[in-house]
Write an enzyme that holds these catalytic residues in place. Structure first.
Site, short mmCIF file in Angstrom:
data_model
loop_
_atom_site.label_atom_id
_atom_site.label_comp_id
_atom_site.label_asym_id
_atom_site.label_seq_id
_atom_site.Cartn_x
_atom_site.Cartn_y
_atom_site.Cartn_z
N ASP A 190 -20.80 30.09 -31.50
CA ASP A 190 -21.07 29.35 -30.09
C ASP A 190 -20.34 27.90 -30.21
O ASP A 190 -19.51 27.39 -31.12
CB ASP A 190 -22.61 29.01 -30.15
CG ASP A 190 -23.19 28.67 -28.94
OD1 ASP A 190 -22.78 28.29 -28.16
OD2 ASP A 190 -24.11 30.20 -28.57
N HIS A 267 -19.63 29.58 -24.19
CA HIS A 267 -20.21 29.68 -25.66
C HIS A 267 -18.83 29.51 -26.15
O HIS A 267 -19.04 30.05 -27.56
CB HIS A 267 -21.18 30.34 -25.60
CG HIS A 267 -22.62 30.12 -24.63
ND1 HIS A 267 -23.18 29.20 -25.37
CD2 HIS A 267 -23.06 30.38 -23.55
CE1 HIS A 267 -24.13 28.68 -24.86
NE2 HIS A 267 -24.25 29.62 -23.87
N GLU A 323 -24.03 32.26 -19.43
CA GLU A 323 -24.21 31.34 -19.12
C GLU A 323 -22.17 30.87 -19.11
O GLU A 323 -22.29 29.92 -18.96
CB GLU A 323 -24.94 30.56 -20.04
CG GLU A 323 -26.15 30.66 -19.87
CD GLU A 323 -27.09 29.25 -20.51
OE1 GLU A 323 -27.72 28.76 -20.11
OE2 GLU A 323 -26.48 29.22 -22.43
C1 ACM Z 1 -29.16 32.00 -23.94
O1 ACM Z 1 -30.27 31.45 -24.01
N1 ACM Z 1 -28.19 31.47 -23.64
C2 ACM Z 1 -29.26 33.76 -23.87
#
Ligand code: ACM
Ligand code: ZN
Length: 685
Positions: A190, A267, A323
């Site tokens: 991440d 991410h 996201e």
């Molecule tokens: C997440 O909480 N973005 C999977």
């Protein structure tokens, strides 16, 4: 007759004390437990364990036994003072390969039967819990027939935001296994740090795994910079391939599948910092998305996945997928060219292109793709499975189209939120997820129909760690909520209808976890929900009509137009369906009028607001309260002002007028220059 009564009384007397002492409080609760009318099996120094299973399973079970029940010796010979673990071809009443039967009594000893090593392992866990609860010296006379409700019983652990070492991971795997969870989603990558050795891309662990700040909070507050591993300021870390192999062996001994999660297409700030050519902008700073227009991106992903698959034997590989802002994709020449050549209409389609292509690659290597529910945007890849985190709708949609789904909705499964009154707790990301709410979750209600529920493969808890810097804090957030998750995942829904009964088992389990060295939340001193949320409030406005001069935000409607006059006030979390949210491009947020139906004397008009600055939930800077007797000409009663100051707390504040007035219509206005404004009830007295 008298004789029979005496005989019966004698029987009762001889069995009652033993029955009442028998403790069968296993978590997760088995499908069926029968307490037998017999003496318990005593465990002493000469009690042995006999394992009849294939060599691999025997090895796993022996390895676990030495830590689970260290006083018991494994023996190859049958004896009456023995716990027998034996694989059988068929098991009546057990419809899962992970199921087992367990019988215990003083005369015949203890027998666990299963059709697989996993089944024996879960039976052994039940034996260990029974023994632990009964002073380590007895196993009550019982017959247990047990199998899991779901195949996927998962916990996700984020080691990117704050790195945790392999000993911590193994300790949590052990706790998961005792609770019969069988899957760990390992959030290895991440923006805050890459945590896995990849030989082909050494900068991922020489640079992108390190930062000149200890905690995620400190790191983001100081510009989110990475640094060289050799930098004296470097904090962070990664797992070597040997570390991973050690974790995988430990997990395999406990019948836990570790699914690696490698985030894409977003991410990924740490990757684009180390290899800037993989983003659209080639800017090493702050770019979260890979460039799907660039072939180099796919070369990177495939090379990384090759090394990942070489290490991890799991059928599924998790590619994240959540996201993605995709903003740069709209203007990037390579992305535009890709959309043109592939006939892709928009950036959702481009994301779908990437996911499909990666799925094809994984499938070509005999693996399957799983990702967060965003992977469905632009069309789900043919064999992909979905972890539904933005509610359960994504999971239902996936299941409806014949894709496997795992439910992990934030409201029930995100253990990074507060588990009790926020001001009694260490800082968390927000929210309010007490044990009872985790326990209340049903991942696959019958009302969805078999065509859908057959594809809901399970449930997963998540531990994202932005606000969780230490091992102790991480355990505190996991336990006891993981016990409830385990029972949601394992126990039939119709056996889970008594929270207070579960809570008493959780209290006992908590104290045993403490004895084993885990830092658990002290459930016994739980405060509970916001006191205002517990009992409805009576007031003059209750049931009256509210006119919205500006509408509420559709993302947080609460109970719609009745929210402010239903007598129901919100809890610790703005997400609990009781707080109504308001946003605006300007300062104005709330502007409503309540019709009391007749003019009447008034002495109080007020409402509570909530503030939690992390997710930009702010108290208003100003509230104006006015009254009218005709609904047109309003007289201001009060203007309440407040200066907004960013802090780390979850706070509540009452904005109210008190005095003497009369009127039929009450107008309530709130203003804020930023974020979302939440309130729950406009109380009129
Ligand atoms: C997440 O909480 N973005 C999977
Ligand atoms: Zn691009």
């Amino acid at each position: 007759m008298k004789k029979i009564i005496i005989a019966l009384a004698g029987l009762l007397l001889s069995t009652m004390p033993m029955m009442s002492q028998a403790k069968v409080n296993i978590i997760p609760k088995p499908s069926a437990v029968q307490v037998l009318n017999a003496s318990p099996f005593s465990v002493n120094k000469s009690t042995t364990v006999l394992i009849k299973a294939p060599a691999d399973d025997k090895r796993h079970l022996e390895s676990v036994l030495s830590s689970l029940l260290p006083d018991l010796k494994v023996s190859g010979k049958k004896s009456s003072n023995q716990i027998k673990l034996e694989i059988v071809k068929q098991l009546l009443g057990v419809d899962s390969a992970e199921g087992y039967t367990l019988t215990a009594d003083a005369k015949k000893g203890v027998t666990v039967n299963a059709t697989t090593g996993a089944g024996l392992f879960y039976g052994l866990q039940s034996v260990a819990q029974l023994l632990e609860e009964n002073g380590g010296t007895a196993i009550p006379a019982v017959k247990i027939v047990d199998s899991p409700r779901f195949d996927y019983r998962g916990m996700m652990i984020d080691v990117s935001r704050n790195f945790r070492d392999k000993e911590f991971i193994k300790k949590q795997i052990d706790a998961m296994a005792r609770l019969k969870l069988n899957t760990m989603q390992f959030h290895l990558t991440d923006g805050a740090g890459w945590r896995l050795q990849i030989d082909k891309y050494p900068r991922l662990t020489e640079y992108a795994a390190w930062r000149p700040a200890d905690t995620w909070k400190e790191w983001t507050a100081n510009g989110s910079e990475y640094c060289e591993r050799t930098d004296p300021r470097a904090h962070g870390g990664f797992y070597t391939k040997d570390d991973i192999r050690e974790i995988l062996d430990y997990a395999a001994d406990r019948y836990i599948t570790v699914i690696p999660e490698i985030e894409m297409p977003s991410h990924s700030e740490e990757v684009t910092a180390a290899y800037p050519e993989l983003s659209c902008t080639h800017n090493p700073k702050g770019t979260s998305d890979f460039c799907p227009g660039n072939e180099k991106t796919f070369e990177f992903i495939e090379n990384v996945l090759d090394e990942v698959m070489e290490l991890f034997p799991s059928e599924y590989i998790n590619i994240g997928g959540d996201e993605a802002p995709k903003t740069n994709w709209k203007t990037c020449e390579l992305c535009k060219a890709r959309m043109e050549s592939e006939g892709i209409e928009n950036v959702d389609g481009l994301q779908s292109y990437l996911i499909h292509r990666v799925e094809k690659y994984l499938n070509s290597k005999g693996r399957k793709l799983i990702g967060w529910d965003e992977i469905m945007e632009g069309g789900i890849a043919p064999n992909a499975a979905v972890v539904s985190w933005r509610g359960i709708d994504g999971g239902i949609k996936a299941a409806e189209s014949g894709h496997n789904a795992v439910m992990a909705p934030g409201r029930f499964c995100y253990f990074d939120g507060y588990q009790d009154a926020p001001d009694s707790q260490p800082e968390a990301i927000g929210g309010y997820l007490p044990l009872e709410l985790v326990y209340s979750f049903n991942p696959a209600p019958d009302s969805l129909g078999r065509a859908v529920t057959d594809y809901i493969k399970g449930v997963e808890g998540t531990l994202f760690t932005e606000y969780i810097a230490t091992d102790k804090h991480a355990e505190y957030m996991l336990y006891p909520r993981m016990y409830a998750l385990a029972e949601v995942a394992w126990t039939p829904q119709d056996k889970r209808n008594d929270y207070s009964e579960f809570r008493s088992r959780a209290l006992a389990y908590n104290s045993r976890m403490k004895d084993r060295g885990y830092n658990v939340f002290d459930l016994a001193s739980e405060i509970g929900n916001r006191p205002e949320a517990i009992t409805p409030i009576e007031h003059l406005g209750k049931g009256k009509t509210v006119t919205y001069n500006r509408n509420y935000w559709r993302n947080y409607p609460a109970a719609g137009a009745s929210t402010f006059t239903d007598g129901i006030r919100g809890g610790w979390n703005y997400n609990d369906g009781r707080w109504q949210g308001f946003v605006s491009g300007n300062d104005d947020r709330i502007d409503v009028t309540i019709d009391l139906e007749k003019e009447q004397p008034l002495s109080y008009i007020g409402a509570d607001f909530m503030q939690i600055c992390g997710p930009e939930v702010w108290f208003p800077t100003k509230v104006v309260i006015s009254v009218s007797d005709n609904g047109t000409d309003f007289t201001p009663l009060a203007t309440v002002e407040h200066e907004q100051v960013r802090d780390n707390k979850v706070s509540f504040k009452e904005y109210a007028w008190k005095g003497q007035a009369s009127g039929r219509y009450v107008r309530f206005q709130a203003f804020s220059p930023q974020g979302v404004t939440f309130t729950d009830e406009i109380v009129i007295k």
